[in-house]
Design a protein around this motif. Sequence first.
Motif, PDB file in Angstrom:
ATOM      1  N   LEU A  54       0.833  -1.187   0.000  1.00 41.25           N
ATOM      2  CA  LEU A  54       0.000   0.000   0.000  1.00 41.25           C
ATOM      3  C   LEU A  54       0.876   1.249   0.000  1.00 41.25           C
ATOM      4  O   LEU A  54       0.637   2.177  -0.755  1.00 41.25           O
ATOM      5  CB  LEU A  54      -0.951  -0.028   1.195  1.00 41.25           C
ATOM      6  N   LYS A  55       1.891   1.240   0.852  1.00 46.48           N
ATOM      7  CA  LYS A  55       2.795   2.391   0.897  1.00 46.48           C
ATOM      8  C   LYS A  55       3.506   2.580  -0.446  1.00 46.48           C
ATOM      9  O   LYS A  55       3.636   3.700  -0.932  1.00 46.48           O
ATOM     10  CB  LYS A  55       3.834   2.212   2.005  1.00 46.48           C
ATOM     11  N   ARG A  56       3.953   1.481  -1.048  1.00 49.89           N
ATOM     12  CA  ARG A  56       4.657   1.575  -2.328  1.00 49.89           C
ATOM     13  C   ARG A  56       3.752   2.180  -3.387  1.00 49.89           C
ATOM     14  O   ARG A  56       4.140   3.106  -4.096  1.00 49.89           O
ATOM     15  CB  ARG A  56       5.152   0.197  -2.766  1.00 49.89           C
ATOM     16  N   ILE A  57       2.521   1.695  -3.488  1.00 45.98           N
ATOM     17  CA  ILE A  57       1.586   2.204  -4.502  1.00 45.98           C
ATOM     18  C   ILE A  57       1.266   3.670  -4.239  1.00 45.98           C
ATOM     19  O   ILE A  57       1.243   4.480  -5.158  1.00 45.98           O
ATOM     20  CB  ILE A  57       0.313   1.338  -4.547  1.00 45.98           C
ATOM     21  N   ALA A  58       1.041   4.020  -2.972  1.00 50.65           N
ATOM     22  CA  ALA A  58       0.740   5.419  -2.640  1.00 50.65           C
ATOM     23  C   ALA A  58       1.921   6.329  -2.977  1.00 50.65           C
ATOM     24  O   ALA A  58       1.728   7.479  -3.360  1.00 50.65           O
ATOM     25  CB  ALA A  58       0.373   5.539  -1.168  1.00 50.65           C
ATOM     26  N   GLY A  59       3.143   5.795  -2.855  1.00 55.24           N
ATOM     27  CA  GLY A  59       4.335   6.605  -3.092  1.00 55.24           C
ATOM     28  C   GLY A  59       4.775   6.704  -4.539  1.00 55.24           C
ATOM     29  O   GLY A  59       5.619   7.531  -4.876  1.00 55.24           O
ATOM     30  N   THR A  60       4.200   5.874  -5.420  1.00 57.09           N
ATOM     31  CA  THR A  60       4.640   5.887  -6.824  1.00 57.09           C
ATOM     32  C   THR A  60       3.998   6.997  -7.644  1.00 57.09           C
ATOM     33  O   THR A  60       4.437   7.273  -8.744  1.00 57.09           O
ATOM     34  CB  THR A  60       4.280   4.553  -7.527  1.00 57.09           C
TER      35      THR A  60
END
Length: 194
Positions: free
Chosen positions: A1-7
């Motif tokens: 979730l963090k990775r997707i939010a940060g991309t």
Amino acid sequence: LKRIAGTGELGAILHIEGHFSNEHSNNTAGTWRDSPAESPGGGMTGAGLHLIDAFVNIGGPFKRVHGQLIVRKPPPVPRDTASVLVEFASGVSGSISTVRATPFYWRVHVFGDKGSAESLGEHELVLHKSNSQPRRLAFPPVDALRVELEAFADAIEGRAPFPVSGADMLATVTAFDAVIRALETGVTVTLEPA
């Protein structure tokens, strides 16, 4: 979730919602979870703290918190609901809820201006985009406690830095303290910038 939010795939992050409920009050009567001195803020200590940790990990430090704790039945076997409105230092808004006496439910949902991503439990993520069907991603089960202990051991031995920074740890503790004060007083709590 963090990775997707940060991309950037979700666009500018606007809001984060979280809910964590479980039936601990039905299964753990007489434990630390029932003691306001050891477990302040109703279910926020036993369950909501995990959401606060996830929120800081995804959205950064909190700026302002307003809470509501409704106790319908005191311990043993308490019945309470805790709800918190959050403003992050970045300007993102958020809401956290927990109910101590309802079946297990975990959800963190990040909303951006181009889409949203919703973590449902530990093994499922749902991506929502305009003009398309939701896309479900499933992840294999992981022994999270083991992974955490191995990361801790690696950090102690100097093999790798711990995956959670000291700044995030302090931001989580600071946010938790503000949430408990907001729940106990009913007053909006503003945090000092870090």
